[in-house]
Design an enzyme around this catalytic site. Structure first.
Site: not given
Ligand code: NAI
Ligand code: MG
Ligand code: X2X
Ligand code: MG
Length: 335
Positions: A55, A112
């Site tokens: 990661s 989410h």
């Molecule tokens: N981006 C946002 O501001 C918001 C996101 N969400 C929700 O939060 C959740 C996370 O989304 P984000 O933070 O945007 O994700 P992101 O894409 O920014 O980060 C994902 C993280 O997970 C890690 N990762 C990827 N594959 C992995 C695996 N197989 N095992 C362990 N770690 C892994 C990546 O290295 C990274 O650290 C989702 O459900 C999204 O819908 C909810 C509200 C707002």
């Molecule tokens: Mg969203």
């Protein structure tokens, strides 16, 4: 916390962080994960970050002073598991790392509810399943916390096996700074459908399409790209800030009478009945699962459309013009 709304709004006094009386595993350290993990840690909660081998976030998590383990080891160590990996990999992470290491009475926490709502994750019945969803991009969840400010959020309970799911979710919401601003209770279905609609039709899809259409209309009619950028993109933040701070009428009060009259008489010509029909269709595709199926298949195929769309977006002229102008002007410096 009496209010005129029918829904429950929770604040700091409604929550007790000590309810989280064991380790919280934060899986993922991206937009939301880095904010939740650090805010939880700074709120006195024992946190372990779960990241897959390779990661790109591992260095950041460790340099932020957090313990990093594999997702499976992080889940095994914790009683609360916050699933903050991308929506598209959550089912696989659940199957391979979470489910085998959860114990009866543990809590599965989401930001989410997509995978629960569309049955991509079907949790065992002997755990709690909760959601605390910040209504904000992750980096602002962290910035607001550091500024002793809050981020509004949603709270939902899908499964309450122990009878403590709501208190646990409130404790989590307080620890990440959401109850400072206010947390509204909802359901997984309402959070998912409203969030997907909002990001597609208004916040991300709608507003960028509007900006690009305005920019292209001016440039196609001979106006300079710089002029079009300032009018249709740069000033958007300033206008939205007024709306954020004081509502639509706060913005109308602040702009000129000319802008008021022109905006109120022509706005509905731009966002016309056809646009409203398109919004209804977008919502219908979310409600009937069509969008979710499309997104799941897109990922299974290696994201061909997503990659093509992102490439076109990166190559749009407004991005090149904007980068040049932001470099020239100090106002756009990162806070
Ligand atoms: N981006 C946002 O501001 C918001 C996101 N969400 C929700 O939060 C959740 C996370 O989304 P984000 O933070 O945007 O994700 P992101 O894409 O920014 O980060 C994902 C993280 O997970 C890690 N990762 C990827 N594959 C992995 C695996 N197989 N095992 C362990 N770690 C892994 C990546 O290295 C990274 O650290 C989702 O459900 C999204 O819908 C909810 C509200 C707002
Ligand atoms: Mg969203
Ligand atoms: C930041 C946020 O709330 C979004 C747009 O729903 C998301 O990133 O999924
Ligand atoms: Mg959202």
């Amino acid at each position: 916390m009496e209010n005129e709304f029918t829904t429950e709004i929770y604040y700091d006094d409604d929550a007790d962080v000590s309810t989280l009386n064991d380790t919280v595993a934060v899986l993922g350290y991206g937009s939301q994960g880095h904010a939740h993990a650090q805010n939880l840690h700074d709120s006195g909660v024992d946190v372990v970050v779960g990241l897959h081998e390779g990661s790109s976030s591992r260095d950041a998590a460790e340099s932020d002073g957090l313990t990093v383990k594999t997702p499976a080891d992080a889940v095994a160590k914790a009683s609360y598991v916050s699933v903050l990996v991308p929506d598209t990999v959550q089912p696989t992470v659940y199957e391979n790392a979470i489910e085998p290491n959860l114990e009866a009475g543990d809590t599965l926490q989401f930001a989410h509810g997509l995978n629960i709502h569309y049955n991509q994750i079907q949790p065992s019945e002997d755990i709690n399943v909760t959601m605390v969803a910040p209504k904000s991009p992750g980096h602002l969840v962290r910035r607001n916390y550091n500024n002793d400010e809050g981020t509004p959020g949603l709270l939902a309970i899908y499964q309450d096996m122990t009878g403590e799911a709501t208190d646990e979710a409130l404790a989590y919401a307080k620890a990440i700074g959401c109850t400072r601003a206010g947390v509204i209770e909802t359901t997984f279905q309402e959070e998912v459908e409203s969030d997907l609609f909002g990001e597609q039709a208004v916040l991300c899809g709608g507003v960028t399409a509007l900006i690009k259409a305005g920019y292209e209309t001016l440039v196609d009619n001979g106006y300079s790209p710089e002029m079009a950028y300032f009018e249709c993109l740069n000033e958007m933040k300033l206008i939205v800030d007024l709306i954020y701070e004081d509502g639509l009428n706060g913005m109308w009060d602040s702009v000129s009478y000319t802008a008021e009259y022109g905006g109120m008489t022509r706005g509905d010509d731009i966002i016309d009945e056809k646009v409203r029909e398109n919004m209804e269709e977008t919502l219908e595709e979310i409600q009937n699962g069509e969008f979710a199926r499309e997104w799941i298949l897109e990922n299974q195929a290696g994201r061909p459309s997503y990659n093509q769309l992102r490439k076109a977006e990166k190559n749009h002229e407004i991005e090149e013009v904007g980068e040049q102008l932001r470099d020239l002007f100090s106002w756009a410096e990162e806070e």
